[in-house]
Design a protein around this motif. Structure first.
Motif, PDB file in Angstrom:
ATOM      1  N   SER A  27       0.814  -1.217   0.000  1.00  0.00           N
ATOM      2  CA  SER A  27       0.000   0.000   0.000  1.00  0.00           C
ATOM      3  C   SER A  27       0.847   1.266   0.000  1.00  0.00           C
ATOM      4  CB  SER A  27      -0.952   0.001   1.193  1.00  0.00           C
ATOM      5  OG  SER A  27      -0.215  -0.005   2.389  1.00  0.00           O
ATOM      6  N   THR A  28       2.127   1.182   0.360  1.00  0.00           N
ATOM      7  CA  THR A  28       3.007   2.345   0.322  1.00  0.00           C
ATOM      8  C   THR A  28       3.546   2.477  -1.095  1.00  0.00           C
ATOM      9  OG1 THR A  28       3.651   2.046   2.627  1.00  0.00           O
ATOM     10  CG2 THR A  28       5.067   3.421   1.274  1.00  0.00           C
ATOM     11  N   ARG A  29       3.074   3.489  -1.795  1.00  0.00           N
ATOM     12  CA  ARG A  29       3.473   3.702  -3.185  1.00  0.00           C
ATOM     13  C   ARG A  29       4.431   4.875  -3.268  1.00  0.00           C
ATOM     14  NH1 ARG A  29       1.788  -0.589  -6.238  1.00  0.00           N
ATOM     15  NH2 ARG A  29      -0.265  -1.199  -5.528  1.00  0.00           N
ATOM     16  N   LEU A  67      -1.350   8.615 -10.360  1.00  0.00           N
ATOM     17  CA  LEU A  67      -2.262   8.419  -9.226  1.00  0.00           C
ATOM     18  C   LEU A  67      -3.327   7.381  -9.571  1.00  0.00           C
ATOM     19  CD1 LEU A  67      -2.666  12.091  -8.012  1.00  0.00           C
ATOM     20  CD2 LEU A  67      -1.589  10.217  -6.762  1.00  0.00           C
ATOM     21  N   GLN A  70      -1.485   3.924  -9.553  1.00  0.00           N
ATOM     22  CA  GLN A  70      -0.983   3.486  -8.249  1.00  0.00           C
ATOM     23  C   GLN A  70      -2.080   3.338  -7.199  1.00  0.00           C
ATOM     24  OE1 GLN A  70       2.104   2.379  -8.015  1.00  0.00           O
ATOM     25  NE2 GLN A  70       2.320   2.979 -10.151  1.00  0.00           N
ATOM     26  N   LEU A  71      -3.080   4.222  -7.222  1.00  0.00           N
ATOM     27  CA  LEU A  71      -4.087   4.241  -6.160  1.00  0.00           C
ATOM     28  C   LEU A  71      -5.505   3.976  -6.640  1.00  0.00           C
ATOM     29  CD1 LEU A  71      -2.798   7.376  -4.223  1.00  0.00           C
ATOM     30  CD2 LEU A  71      -2.289   4.966  -3.769  1.00  0.00           C
ATOM     31  N   ALA A  84     -12.496   8.324  -5.588  1.00  0.00           N
ATOM     32  CA  ALA A  84     -11.531   7.514  -4.857  1.00  0.00           C
ATOM     33  C   ALA A  84     -12.119   6.137  -4.570  1.00  0.00           C
ATOM     34  CB  ALA A  84     -11.157   8.198  -3.546  1.00  0.00           C
ATOM     35  N   LEU A  88      -9.506   3.297  -0.042  1.00  0.00           N
ATOM     36  CA  LEU A  88      -8.840   4.457   0.548  1.00  0.00           C
ATOM     37  C   LEU A  88      -9.634   5.055   1.698  1.00  0.00           C
ATOM     38  CD1 LEU A  88      -7.451   6.265  -2.618  1.00  0.00           C
ATOM     39  CD2 LEU A  88      -6.240   4.783  -1.021  1.00  0.00           C
TER      40      LEU A  88
END
Length: 110
Positions: A27-29, A67, A70-71, A84, A88
């Motif tokens: 989860s850390t991008r 973004l 990645q998210l 979103a 998230l």
């Protein structure tokens, strides 16, 4: 995290390795951002653990695409809103990435 590669005390590769080793969760991008145009720079930062690479100067579309990749964030340019994903913690509702304008914004001069 948008990580500049050229920083004074610790470069972006070192910082990326440190962050990824301390928090190996996917989860850390980290998206590397640099003015270096050489392919070996891109290869090195991706090998250090960066999830994406953007060259400076960049366009807003490149940031939005990163973004999205990645998210999973979707941008709606007409509404200036972001969609979103529920992962998230936003309940997949539309949220604005921009703060509301101040009440007297019509009187501002630039």
């Amino acid at each position: 995290i948008f990580m500049d590669i050229c920083m004074p005390k610790m470069n972006g590769e070192e910082a990326t390795r440190s962050i990824k080793s301390q928090n190996p969760q996917p989860s850390t991008r980290i998206v590397a951002v640099t003015a270096n145009a050489f392919e070996e720079d891109r290869i090195a930062i991706l090998a250090a653990g960066a999830d994406d690479f953007i060259r400076k100067p960049f366009k807003a579309e490149e940031i939005m695409e990163s973004l999205k990749q990645q998210l999973g964030i979707e941008f709606s340019p007409k509404k200036r809103r972001v969609r979103a994903p529920a992962a998230l913690g936003t309940h997949a509702e539309d949220v604005s990435p921009f703060p509301p304008p101040p009440p007297d914004a019509t009187n501002l001069r630039i």
